[in-house]
Design a protein around this motif. Structure first.
Motif, PDB file in Angstrom:
ATOM      1  N   GLN A 136      -1.223   0.560  -4.988  1.00 26.34           N
ATOM      2  CA  GLN A 136      -0.402   0.392  -3.789  1.00 26.34           C
ATOM      3  C   GLN A 136      -1.218   0.134  -2.520  1.00 26.34           C
ATOM      4  OE1 GLN A 136      -0.752   3.004  -5.836  1.00 26.34           O
ATOM      5  NE2 GLN A 136       0.204   4.833  -5.068  1.00 26.34           N
ATOM      6  N   THR A 137      -2.550   0.299  -2.558  1.00 23.55           N
ATOM      7  CA  THR A 137      -3.367   0.009  -1.374  1.00 23.55           C
ATOM      8  C   THR A 137      -4.311  -1.164  -1.596  1.00 23.55           C
ATOM      9  OG1 THR A 137      -5.069   1.619  -1.997  1.00 23.55           O
ATOM     10  CG2 THR A 137      -3.291   2.407  -0.565  1.00 23.55           C
ATOM     11  N   LYS A 138      -4.101  -1.888  -2.662  1.00 26.03           N
ATOM     12  CA  LYS A 138      -4.973  -3.021  -2.981  1.00 26.03           C
ATOM     13  C   LYS A 138      -5.032  -4.037  -1.845  1.00 26.03           C
ATOM     14  CE  LYS A 138      -6.060  -6.258  -6.585  1.00 26.03           C
ATOM     15  NZ  LYS A 138      -6.198  -6.340  -8.001  1.00 26.03           N
ATOM     16  N   GLU A 139      -3.928  -4.227  -1.145  1.00 22.86           N
ATOM     17  CA  GLU A 139      -3.857  -5.195  -0.056  1.00 22.86           C
ATOM     18  C   GLU A 139      -4.131  -4.565   1.310  1.00 22.86           C
ATOM     19  OE1 GLU A 139      -3.489  -8.443  -0.715  1.00 22.86           O
ATOM     20  OE2 GLU A 139      -3.410  -7.905  -2.836  1.00 22.86           O
ATOM     21  N   PHE A 140      -4.670  -3.352   1.358  1.00 22.78           N
ATOM     22  CA  PHE A 140      -4.928  -2.693   2.637  1.00 22.78           C
ATOM     23  C   PHE A 140      -6.106  -3.361   3.330  1.00 22.78           C
ATOM     24  CE2 PHE A 140      -6.822   0.691   5.267  1.00 22.78           C
ATOM     25  CZ  PHE A 140      -5.741   0.942   6.079  1.00 22.78           C
ATOM     26  N   ASP A 141      -5.835  -3.988   4.441  1.00 21.35           N
ATOM     27  CA  ASP A 141      -6.867  -4.649   5.235  1.00 21.35           C
ATOM     28  C   ASP A 141      -6.353  -4.731   6.673  1.00 21.35           C
ATOM     29  OD1 ASP A 141      -4.907  -6.610   5.168  1.00 21.35           O
ATOM     30  OD2 ASP A 141      -6.114  -8.063   4.093  1.00 21.35           O
ATOM     31  N   GLY A 142      -7.081  -5.380   7.530  1.00 16.71           N
ATOM     32  CA  GLY A 142      -6.618  -5.560   8.894  1.00 16.71           C
ATOM     33  C   GLY A 142      -7.281  -4.609   9.864  1.00 16.71           C
ATOM     34  N   GLY A 143      -6.583  -4.322  10.945  1.00 17.56           N
ATOM     35  CA  GLY A 143      -7.144  -3.497  12.003  1.00 17.56           C
ATOM     36  C   GLY A 143      -6.307  -2.266  12.260  1.00 17.56           C
ATOM     37  N   LEU A 144      -6.928  -1.296  12.902  1.00 18.17           N
ATOM     38  CA  LEU A 144      -6.238  -0.051  13.205  1.00 18.17           C
ATOM     39  C   LEU A 144      -6.895   0.632  14.388  1.00 18.17           C
ATOM     40  CD1 LEU A 144      -8.039   2.653  12.114  1.00 18.17           C
ATOM     41  CD2 LEU A 144      -7.643   1.411  10.006  1.00 18.17           C
ATOM     42  N   CYS A 145      -6.144   1.493  15.019  1.00 23.20           N
ATOM     43  CA  CYS A 145      -6.718   2.414  15.996  1.00 23.20           C
ATOM     44  C   CYS A 145      -5.886   3.682  15.985  1.00 23.20           C
ATOM     45  CB  CYS A 145      -6.819   1.801  17.395  1.00 23.20           C
ATOM     46  SG  CYS A 145      -5.275   1.590  18.252  1.00 23.20           S
ATOM     47  N   VAL A 146      -6.509   4.758  16.409  1.00 21.13           N
ATOM     48  CA  VAL A 146      -5.827   6.031  16.549  1.00 21.13           C
ATOM     49  C   VAL A 146      -5.849   6.382  18.026  1.00 21.13           C
ATOM     50  CG1 VAL A 146      -5.865   8.493  15.965  1.00 21.13           C
ATOM     51  CG2 VAL A 146      -6.447   6.783  14.225  1.00 21.13           C
ATOM     52  N   LEU A 147      -4.683   6.690  18.555  1.00 18.42           N
ATOM     53  CA  LEU A 147      -4.538   7.072  19.955  1.00 18.42           C
ATOM     54  C   LEU A 147      -3.943   8.472  20.026  1.00 18.42           C
ATOM     55  CD1 LEU A 147      -2.950   3.766  21.326  1.00 18.42           C
ATOM     56  CD2 LEU A 147      -5.374   4.403  21.297  1.00 18.42           C
ATOM     57  N   GLY A 201     -11.095   3.396  16.344  1.00 15.76           N
ATOM     58  CA  GLY A 201     -10.428   2.229  15.803  1.00 15.76           C
ATOM     59  C   GLY A 201     -11.423   1.277  15.186  1.00 15.76           C
ATOM     60  N   GLY A 202     -10.904   0.221  14.607  1.00 12.28           N
ATOM     61  CA  GLY A 202     -11.747  -0.804  14.006  1.00 12.28           C
ATOM     62  C   GLY A 202     -10.963  -1.609  13.002  1.00 12.28           C
ATOM     63  N   GLY A 203     -11.674  -2.441  12.291  1.00 13.31           N
ATOM     64  CA  GLY A 203     -11.066  -3.270  11.270  1.00 13.31           C
ATOM     65  C   GLY A 203     -11.661  -2.942   9.918  1.00 13.31           C
ATOM     66  N   ILE A 204     -10.864  -3.089   8.887  1.00 16.91           N
ATOM     67  CA  ILE A 204     -11.343  -2.869   7.528  1.00 16.91           C
ATOM     68  C   ILE A 204     -12.316  -3.986   7.174  1.00 16.91           C
ATOM     69  CG2 ILE A 204     -10.679  -2.705   5.094  1.00 16.91           C
ATOM     70  CD1 ILE A 204      -9.716  -0.338   6.828  1.00 16.91           C
ATOM     71  N   ASN A 205     -13.486  -3.632   6.688  1.00 20.54           N
ATOM     72  CA  ASN A 205     -14.505  -4.603   6.313  1.00 20.54           C
ATOM     73  C   ASN A 205     -14.122  -5.226   4.970  1.00 20.54           C
ATOM     74  OD1 ASN A 205     -16.751  -6.069   5.596  1.00 20.54           O
ATOM     75  ND2 ASN A 205     -18.213  -4.437   5.970  1.00 20.54           N
ATOM     76  N   ALA A 206     -13.618  -6.452   5.023  1.00 17.70           N
ATOM     77  CA  ALA A 206     -13.168  -7.140   3.809  1.00 17.70           C
ATOM     78  C   ALA A 206     -14.316  -7.481   2.869  1.00 17.70           C
ATOM     79  CB  ALA A 206     -12.411  -8.407   4.186  1.00 17.70           C
ATOM     80  N   PHE A 214      -2.170  -2.982  11.613  1.00 13.72           N
ATOM     81  CA  PHE A 214      -1.548  -4.210  11.115  1.00 13.72           C
ATOM     82  C   PHE A 214      -2.386  -4.759   9.972  1.00 13.72           C
ATOM     83  CE2 PHE A 214      -4.633  -5.553  14.201  1.00 13.72           C
ATOM     84  CZ  PHE A 214      -5.188  -6.703  13.680  1.00 13.72           C
ATOM     85  N   PRO A 215      -1.727  -5.403   8.979  1.00 14.20           N
ATOM     86  CA  PRO A 215      -2.487  -6.060   7.906  1.00 14.20           C
ATOM     87  C   PRO A 215      -3.012  -7.396   8.415  1.00 14.20           C
ATOM     88  CG  PRO A 215      -0.151  -6.344   7.530  1.00 14.20           C
ATOM     89  CD  PRO A 215      -0.294  -5.456   8.750  1.00 14.20           C
ATOM     90  N   ALA A 216      -4.123  -7.823   7.892  1.00 12.75           N
ATOM     91  CA  ALA A 216      -4.726  -9.088   8.309  1.00 12.75           C
ATOM     92  C   ALA A 216      -3.742 -10.247   8.155  1.00 12.75           C
ATOM     93  CB  ALA A 216      -5.999  -9.351   7.516  1.00 12.75           C
ATOM     94  N   SER A 217      -2.904 -10.207   7.135  1.00 18.60           N
ATOM     95  CA  SER A 217      -1.969 -11.306   6.889  1.00 18.60           C
ATOM     96  C   SER A 217      -0.906 -11.445   7.983  1.00 18.60           C
ATOM     97  CB  SER A 217      -1.284 -11.135   5.532  1.00 18.60           C
ATOM     98  OG  SER A 217      -0.536  -9.927   5.522  1.00 18.60           O
TER      99      SER A 217
END
Length: 113
Positions: free
Chosen positions: A68-79, A43-48, A8-11
């Motif tokens: 196109q990835t300028k706004e890439f932030d937030g958290g993620l995990c791989v399952l 998993g983890g979050g993008i370090n802003a 998900f994006p932080a926003s």
């Protein structure tokens, strides 16, 4: 078994400041459950605070990113899960904990990776 990206994006997180600790704990609880179930990969979050870098094939580094990835932030995990249905169930648990929708993507299988 297939790897799924849940992100998900932080926003997307519209949580009042006073509730952030509870949301963080709820999210960590789901991750603990995923680990206990043996489906957590990472998993983890993008370090802003760390700006993205572009690394070229010759090793040259510039302080930029793809537009196109300028706004890439937030958290993620791989399952790693047995089915798309299982991935949807885990993504729903994460969405509930984080109080925001999660994007679900499936990794293609590559026997070399």
């Amino acid at each position: 078994m297939t790897n799924y990206l849940v992100s998900f994006p932080a926003s997307a997180m519209k949580v009042p400041e006073r509730e952030l600790a509870a949301v963080g704990e709820a999210a960590r609880q789901v991750i603990r459950e995923a680990k206990a179930a043996g489906v957590y990969v990472f998993g983890g979050g993008i370090n802003a605070d760390a700006a993205p870098l572009m690394v070229a094939s010759d090793g040259a580094v510039t302080k930029e990113t793809y537009p196109q990835t300028k706004e890439f932030d937030g958290g993620l995990c791989v399952l790693r899960l047995p089915s798309r249905e299982a991935a949807i169930q885990w993504a729903a648990r994460i969405a509930k904990a984080c109080r925001c929708p999660q994007e679900l993507r499936e990794f293609g299988h590559d026997p070399e990776s």
